[in-house]
Design a protein around this motif. Sequence first.
Motif: not given
Lengths: 519, 423
Positions: A478, A482, A488-489, B266, B322, B392, B395, B399
């Motif tokens: 996880t 995240i 990436w963003v 996630p 998020f 995931v 997610f 993204v």
Amino acid sequence: MKRRITFFQRPEAPFEANQAVLTSKSLAIRGLDAAREDRVTFGLDDLPQELRDVLQQSHELRLRWTTERSYDAVTPLASRVSPGLHVHYTPLAAEQTSEALCSLLRTVFGAGVDCTKPEDTFITPPLLSTRFAASASLQFYAQLPSLQPLVEFIQSSACSQRKVGGAECNKHASSLLTAETVDIDYDSISHALTVSTLWASAPNGGWTEDIQKPASGADQVEFGLLGAEPGIEPQEIKMGGLLAVVGQDKKMKPTMFSFPSRHHPLPNDAGYVVSFSTPTGLHPTMSISITPSGVQRPPAPSDATCALHTYLTLPSAVFGDQYQLGTSDPLFLESHNLAALRAVAGETDLEAPDWAVQRWGSNWLFELTTPSTDSLQSNWTATIPLHLRYLAPSESGYQTADVPWPVVFWACTAEDGTKMGVNPFDRTNLGWDGLFGPRTMFYQLHPKGEHLVESVDVPVLKLTGEGLFKAKNIELGTCIAILLGFLWVLWRLVRVSWSASVSAESRPARSADGHVKKE
Amino acid sequence: MGLFDSASRVFVAATVLRLVLLVYGGWQDANSAVKYTDIDYMVFTDAARYVSTGESPYARDTYRYTPLLAWMLLPTAWEGSAPWATLTFAFGKALFALADVLAGWLVVQLLRQCYSFPTERALRYVAAVWLWNPMVANISTRGSSEGLLGVLVAALLWATLTRKAVLAGVILGLAVHFKIYPFIYGVSILWWWDAQRDGAAPDTKSDLLSRITGFVTASRVKLTLAALVTFVALNLAMYLQYGMPFVHHTFFHHLTRIDHRHNFSPYSTLLYLTSADVVTFHFETVAFLPQLLLAVIALPLVLAKKSLATAMLAQTFAFVTFNKVCTSQYFLWYLILLPFYLPSSSLIRKPALGISAAIFWVLGQALWLSQGYNLEFLGLSSFVPGLFLASVLFFGVNVWILGIIVSDGGESEDVNNPVRIKP
């Protein structure tokens, strides 16, 4: 100490005079085929200190235990509760509950009793009750399949201190293992503790026992051998047979008496079966399938109002949605053969996982609809949609939630002035009886099953110590996912700002209007 | 004659769609044990009933909204005979549906006035994304209040782009009071609203002090004060009326919630583990960091001045993606902003990209939903790996799409930077 031993014989059971012989010292029972109730009353002084301490803090303490095995109803002791241990407790002072009761319950009934403090674990009777409610202020339930811990407690505390009769005491204690129900009652008015034990049928070869006259003059042993038959009035039960006080009476006295009774059994074919339709998923639906004779109006007086009810005892892992079930929408209710939710008490949180719930669970009283036709051919099924809480992760990915079978009964109004209390075998404080008026008659349906507890498989997070999906890897996975997503963003944003600052040098300035001039 | 030539035709069709659904919903509720009406609507109407008898709306379990909502739905608590009761019961749903249509109308006006869209083009996008979107109409007519957020966000954007600072502040304060998350828009609007937007000459001085003083403009101050005053006044009024239960259920609940039933986030599996106390190090306690760094700081700073609507869309997308909890109603939050972004996006310019984004998003959902079905209805233990991997993966898809929106937002300056409306 006072003992009352009553044998209840069915009319067709054989009996001969030499099966119960009374002498000046004892009573000899030989191969008697009967149900049996032992009722022992203790004064506070007869009890061990730890028990006395708790009782002296209690206004009322009533325990009702019933076996998970199926058993036949015994007139006049026909009332039932769901299998397990039900505790009804009112402390002497409202705010004065302590851990002592819970620690006593754990000592007496074993570590399976998941109770820390009454104010945390116990529930308070009905949040929503449309009826007169008279019950203890606090209520607790524990699934307790066996009384082995109680037997061991009695043997190690009471029996081991005896100079004589230790073996007899041990034998008495272990006889609890075959009992169908055990009721323990204490209230601060009588200052007496009463333990009533019911064996619904005789052991192999019948009851054989020598009941001795009590050693102390202060003690008393009463004996009764009774058979029941319907009374003259519909609300009455008539009993006839022999009575004696062991050591006092020279011979057994024939007797015949009748009394209005709160609880009546229905004919043997008035039964029900409880199941959960599979797959249960996270929203199991309980089905209560009732035989055609079970949904027929009981033989109450013709002017009495009668309704079929069921009373659920749900451990915290299983819960109902009081808003869903408490609806007055006829379409919903009809589709489940429910008439109305009459009362609900206890843990009704709709979201909390099981580990966040401290109280033991909840109780639900439903009125059921009955078919409009009298000539019903097949079973009548009421269904109750329920939900499961999240349970703790396990290695297999599943946990079990045990749900005791609910009790199903008809409740009928009785005539004004009917005094149920004169019944020497009256039974109250069952949890559900207090939700009705004091002059209500109950006709019990018989649970038809071997084991009166349903086990529901609860899917939980599968937690392995090894392998790809162990807890640590899920945490790490996880975290990495995240972080990668975040980076990436962020990278995209950096590219945008970078290209913006590059092109800004070769671009005209923004106009006052805030947009780029297009020529 | 084209389908989208006439605004009235589009809005009448949208209204008729909702009316049909309202009537159908009423019929299904009256004739089936399976209800059309959302379970949340029963919560709202129960709360309205409590309010109508002078009690607190928080007397209803799981009422986690501002009392304003219960007050707005007061007519649903009016008693009456059969046809009348059906009408009053549907009042809230009709209100939500009306809010939907109004939100769509606002977006169409904005596209025409501030983005110089021809009416036909504006109508086409808004109809496709919002007004004629069956999901949007379904959600509001089933009685979910998310549609109200749509109209608030559309109004906030409209007030901003038409330079009504106080009004924008009031709407922002109200929206945050309603549902917390719109506070992220405050940042991008403030950053966007520099002196030039109000007609000042481009800033040529670049020393630090003048930059700082230049940042504080009348509009920014007005907007901030209006938002703060509205937010504080509303909360104070509600607190005085309903006390701690109000604060607890509308705000603290989201910080202390213990119900981590499976959802698209996630974090879902991790939170189950944490809640059951089997993890060692508590990563979820810093979960707000990536979420807020993106939604509150990075995205507004980089994108707001280029295209406010796209920045707000990216913020919402980041906030939802998020978030520690994510359910399908959250998707409605960014849907209202799509008509501003889509027309100039690479998702439309490059159909292959747009179609694959849509396919991956839907596949991600479908995969998760199949695992959820296995758990919820078949009782299979699909938390791990099923739901975990599906969430995931979903997610990841989100993204990736967010990255596309960011890139597009960076290039969008000369395409749809709003034109100021001359008085």
